[in-house]
Design a protein around this motif. Structure first.
Motif, PDB file in Angstrom:
ATOM      1  N   SER A  55       0.836  -1.195   0.000  1.00 35.24           N
ATOM      2  CA  SER A  55       0.000   0.000   0.000  1.00 35.24           C
ATOM      3  C   SER A  55       0.870   1.245   0.000  1.00 35.24           C
ATOM      4  O   SER A  55       2.009   1.224   0.489  1.00 35.24           O
ATOM      5  N   TYR A  56       0.303   2.337  -0.543  1.00 28.37           N
ATOM      6  CA  TYR A  56       1.024   3.601  -0.651  1.00 28.37           C
ATOM      7  C   TYR A  56       0.131   4.760  -0.216  1.00 28.37           C
ATOM      8  O   TYR A  56      -1.057   4.777  -0.517  1.00 28.37           O
ATOM      9  N   THR A  57       0.748   5.755   0.428  1.00 26.06           N
ATOM     10  CA  THR A  57       0.058   7.027   0.660  1.00 26.06           C
ATOM     11  C   THR A  57       0.006   7.749  -0.690  1.00 26.06           C
ATOM     12  O   THR A  57       0.756   7.391  -1.620  1.00 26.06           O
ATOM     13  N   PRO A  58      -0.822   8.785  -0.822  1.00 24.78           N
ATOM     14  CA  PRO A  58      -0.841   9.525  -2.089  1.00 24.78           C
ATOM     15  C   PRO A  58       0.537  10.075  -2.488  1.00 24.78           C
ATOM     16  O   PRO A  58       0.911  10.025  -3.663  1.00 24.78           O
ATOM     17  N   ASP A  59       1.298  10.578  -1.511  1.00 27.53           N
ATOM     18  CA  ASP A  59       2.639  11.096  -1.822  1.00 27.53           C
ATOM     19  C   ASP A  59       3.569   9.988  -2.310  1.00 27.53           C
ATOM     20  O   ASP A  59       4.293  10.158  -3.292  1.00 27.53           O
ATOM     21  N   GLN A  60       3.548   8.858  -1.620  1.00 25.28           N
ATOM     22  CA  GLN A  60       4.392   7.731  -2.023  1.00 25.28           C
ATOM     23  C   GLN A  60       4.004   7.238  -3.419  1.00 25.28           C
ATOM     24  O   GLN A  60       4.875   6.952  -4.242  1.00 25.28           O
ATOM     25  N   TYR A  61       2.717   7.148  -3.658  1.00 22.97           N
ATOM     26  CA  TYR A  61       2.210   6.701  -4.951  1.00 22.97           C
ATOM     27  C   TYR A  61       2.676   7.640  -6.078  1.00 22.97           C
ATOM     28  O   TYR A  61       3.151   7.192  -7.114  1.00 22.97           O
ATOM     29  N   ALA A  62       2.541   8.946  -5.833  1.00 24.00           N
ATOM     30  CA  ALA A  62       2.957   9.921  -6.845  1.00 24.00           C
ATOM     31  C   ALA A  62       4.448   9.807  -7.147  1.00 24.00           C
ATOM     32  O   ALA A  62       4.858   9.887  -8.309  1.00 24.00           O
ATOM     33  N   MET A  63       5.236   9.612  -6.103  1.00 24.03           N
ATOM     34  CA  MET A  63       6.684   9.482  -6.298  1.00 24.03           C
ATOM     35  C   MET A  63       7.030   8.198  -7.064  1.00 24.03           C
ATOM     36  O   MET A  63       7.912   8.197  -7.913  1.00 24.03           O
ATOM     37  N   GLN A  64       6.335   7.114  -6.764  1.00 22.55           N
ATOM     38  CA  GLN A  64       6.640   5.823  -7.380  1.00 22.55           C
ATOM     39  C   GLN A  64       6.069   5.688  -8.795  1.00 22.55           C
ATOM     40  O   GLN A  64       6.719   5.151  -9.683  1.00 22.55           O
ATOM     41  N   PHE A  65       4.821   6.173  -8.986  1.00 19.66           N
ATOM     42  CA  PHE A  65       4.122   5.870 -10.235  1.00 19.66           C
ATOM     43  C   PHE A  65       3.716   7.105 -11.037  1.00 19.66           C
ATOM     44  O   PHE A  65       3.217   6.971 -12.149  1.00 19.66           O
ATOM     45  N   GLY A  66       3.908   8.292 -10.491  1.00 18.83           N
ATOM     46  CA  GLY A  66       3.450   9.518 -11.140  1.00 18.83           C
ATOM     47  C   GLY A  66       4.153   9.871 -12.434  1.00 18.83           C
ATOM     48  O   GLY A  66       3.626  10.619 -13.247  1.00 18.83           O
ATOM     49  N   THR A  67       5.332   9.354 -12.639  1.00 18.81           N
ATOM     50  CA  THR A  67       6.068   9.677 -13.865  1.00 18.81           C
ATOM     51  C   THR A  67       5.753   8.705 -14.992  1.00 18.81           C
ATOM     52  O   THR A  67       6.085   8.958 -16.144  1.00 18.81           O
ATOM     53  N   GLY A  68       5.140   7.588 -14.658  1.00 16.15           N
ATOM     54  CA  GLY A  68       4.857   6.569 -15.663  1.00 16.15           C
ATOM     55  C   GLY A  68       6.037   5.652 -15.928  1.00 16.15           C
ATOM     56  O   GLY A  68       5.941   4.727 -16.730  1.00 16.15           O
TER      57      GLY A  68
END
Length: 165
Positions: A55-68
């Motif tokens: 699971s990821y917080t929104p910030d963690q998710y953005a850092m991990q997957f936000g760039t594609g």
């Protein structure tokens, strides 16, 4: 200098009439981690069993997957179900919420919420903000962490609302 003071100063420089009633403003805000802090998590689940793997917080998710650049394994998928609703009991507003309130004093179409959440969250976000006295007409969920999804919607706002500044 506090972040609220800096942002308010910046907004007032760009939108000097944003402090009341009859102004020509259109501002776009993100919801999660900008207007509100929630305890919602994005889960990665096994695509067959639906068992949570991580699971990821929104910030963690953005850092991990936000760039594609980072993707899931073949047997994994995202579970965004915690973001389909906004739980007022576990959601806190930020200092930027006060700026949103100021901009919205110009009218219900003076601001928009543009969120990575899916469209299912649009009404719950409107309802949450309405309970706090902020009535917005424009709330869009792009259902993607990719910045390009928000950028495309933002360009649409520019065409639709044709801001003068």
């Amino acid at each position: 200098m506090k972040i609220k003071t800096k942002i308010t100063k910046s907004v007032n420089e760009v939108f000097p009439d944003a402090t009341g009633g009859d102004c020509d403003v259109f501002a776009v805000f993100d919801f999660d981690e900008t207007i509100a802090i929630t305890d919602s998590l994005i889960h990665i689940v096994d695509s067959e069993t639906k068992k949570r793997l991580r699971s990821y917080t929104p910030d963690q998710y953005a850092m991990q997957f936000g760039t594609g650049e980072m993707s899931l394994a073949e047997n994994e998928e995202f579970d965004y179900s915690e973001f389909d609703d906004v739980d007022p009991s576990s959601t806190k507003t930020t200092e930027i919420f006060e700026i949103l309130k100021s901009v919205v004093s110009c009218g219900v179409t003076a601001a928009a919420i543009l969120t990575a959440r899916g469209q299912e969250a649009e009404k719950p976000i409107k309802d949450f903000l309405s309970k706090l006295g902020v009535k917005l007409q424009v709330v869009h969920g792009v259902d993607s962490a990719l910045g390009s999804a928000k950028a495309a919607r933002f360009r649409g706002y520019a065409r639709q609302f044709n801001p003068s500044t």
